[in-house]
Design a protein around this motif. Structure first.
Motif, PDB file in Angstrom:
ATOM      1  N   LYS A 181       0.829  -1.204   0.000  1.00  0.00           N
ATOM      2  CA  LYS A 181       0.000   0.000   0.000  1.00  0.00           C
ATOM      3  C   LYS A 181       0.866   1.256   0.000  1.00  0.00           C
ATOM      4  CE  LYS A 181      -2.198   3.502   2.228  1.00  0.00           C
ATOM      5  NZ  LYS A 181      -1.766   4.471   3.244  1.00  0.00           N
ATOM      6  N   GLY A 226      -8.042   8.272   5.796  1.00  0.00           N
ATOM      7  CA  GLY A 226      -6.982   7.298   6.053  1.00  0.00           C
ATOM      8  C   GLY A 226      -7.398   5.872   5.720  1.00  0.00           C
ATOM      9  N   ASP A 267      -5.557   2.327   4.242  1.00  0.00           N
ATOM     10  CA  ASP A 267      -4.916   1.309   5.091  1.00  0.00           C
ATOM     11  C   ASP A 267      -5.884   0.158   5.323  1.00  0.00           C
ATOM     12  OD1 ASP A 267      -2.696   2.911   5.376  1.00  0.00           O
ATOM     13  OD2 ASP A 267      -3.223   3.652   7.367  1.00  0.00           O
TER      14      ASP A 267
HETATM   15 MG    MG Z   1      -2.530   7.312   5.879  1.00  0.00          MG
END
Ligand code: MG
Ligand code: ASP
Length: 401
Positions: free
Chosen positions: A7, A151, A154
């Motif tokens: 990632k 975010g 993830d």
């Molecule tokens: Mg991040």
């Protein structure tokens, strides 16, 4: 198959040059014999820019349309990265969250991954392609595009790792997880291995390297997660099941949470009804209360204090104004020059004396704290923002973080 998930966050795909650089690393993995799934975020600060456009377009845009808008950022990244890989002679395909079979549910902008139909990804891997999946997004039961919260790439990466039963590598700007943010404490040491529990606690308590929910999924499905530098070939930090070979420092890490409001309510008539009414009001306004303390005075009053996110200051003030009207004698004060300093360590489960050491350290150095809360593996203190740096330095050097 020998799958692996890599990632890359927004700053690693900020421009074409950076994408070309990570393409080299991705191709190397393939050469090393892995079936590579890549998850990417939107380029640079794209998500913020898209949210700013939404703000200009409407004072109260629907969350469904926000999802439709901000999910486009990742779609740009997957197509460009896939083009670069193909240009290099490495067969690759980009897939949106929907195309990758990611099914979600919940509130728009805060969806959770329910399941992943992994067949399509697996088929492309078997065909020898590098599969580039858009992070942060999925599709709900109504067929609407959703996002997973800021975010959230993830989370996409770790969920894919859980489904493919393989390791996940999170590439970032830093060399791994540090015991304390190196920007606050330049001597900070990188952690080689950390347990899911500690990482989850640190992430929830303010460490920004990883999205907390992704660690939760990693823990539930025992996905090994490596956090490493996108630019250098250094070992990084491995997040995994706790085992006794992990270094047993009494404290593994320290997190700071900055945007805190501390509310003190004194001289409230002592009846559990009053306290209940207050917290119900706060809940109705979707104010997420964090730390709470209450003490009863001998003359029939309670002193109450709580913390919440300072982003909710306006809402909180409205609730407090009502409270003041209701009880003449109540004394209310709020303070936003506050930070929450938390120490985290699995060893606290078995070792005593961590709290004592901290109290002594604070006493010897004139650091006042207001509220304290504990969990099985953490202790949190609210202290004045002005003392943040001093406290961080003291704790980090005392516990060799
Ligand atoms: Mg991040
Ligand atoms: N692009 C999204 C964000 O900025 C998701 C992510 O970066 O993980 O929050």
């Amino acid at each position: 198959m020998n799958p692996i998930v890599m990632k890359f966050g927004g700053s690693s795909v900020e421009n074409i040059e950076k994408m070309q650089a990570i393409a080299q690393r991705i191709q190397q993995k393939k050469t090393d014999g892995f079936d590579v799934v890549v998850v990417v975020s939107a380029m640079g600060k794209t998500t913020n820019q898209l949210l700013e456009l939404a703000r200009q377009a409407s004072t109260n845009p629907s969350k469904r349309e926000i999802d439709l808008l901000i999910s486009t950022g990742e779609q740009v990244s997957i197509s460009l990265l896939s083009m670069i890989l193909n240009e290099n002679g490495q067969s690759s395909i980009g897939l949106t969250g929907f195309q990758a079979g990611i099914k979600t549910s919940g509130l728009h902008t805060k969806n959770k991954i329910e399941d992943i139909d992994i067949e399509k990804v697996e088929k492309h891997l078997r065909d020898g392609k590098i599969v580039v999946v858009a992070g942060f997004q999925g599709l709900n039961q109504d067929g609407d595009i959703t996002t997973l919260g800021r975010g959230g790439s993830d989370t996409t990466a770790v969920a894919l790792g859980a489904k493919l039963n393989c390791r996940v590598e999170i590439y970032t700007d830093v060399e791994g997880i540090y015991g304390v943010d190196p920007r606050l404490y330049p001597n900070a040491k990188k952690i080689d291995m950390i347990s899911y529990e500690e990482m989850k606690e640190m992430a929830f308590l303010g460490a920004k390297v990883m999205e907390p929910r992704s660690i939760e999924i990693g823990h539930r499905f025992a996905v090994e997660i490596l956090v490493a530098s996108a630019h250098q070939n250094t070992p990084g930090t491995l997040i995994k099941e706790f085992d006794p070979s992990m270094e047993t420092k009494s404290i593994t890490g320290l997190s700071i949470s900055e945007r805190v409001i501390l509310v003190s309510i004194n001289h409230l008539p002592s009846q559990s009804r009053h306290t209940a009414d207050l917290f119900i009001k706060l809940a109705q306004n979707e104010i997420n209360v964090d730390m709470i303390s209450q003490t009863n005075t001998p003359d029939g009053f309670v002193n109450l204090a709580f913390t919440a996110s300072s982003e909710d200051t306006h809402l909180i003030n409205d609730v407090l104004t009502e409270l003041q009207k209701k009880y003449d004698d109540v004394i209310i004060s709020t303070d936003t020059n506050i930070v929450k300093v938390s120490v985290v360590g699995m060893a606290m489960r078995t070792q005593s004396g961590v709290a004592a050491t901290l109290f002594e350290l604070f006493a010897a150095n004139d650091i006042d704290y207001k509220l304290i809360t504990t969990s099985e593996i953490s202790i949190s203190y609210t202290i004045s923002s002005a003392l943040k740096e001093k406290a961080v330095h003291l704790i980090a050097s005392a516990f060799n973080l």
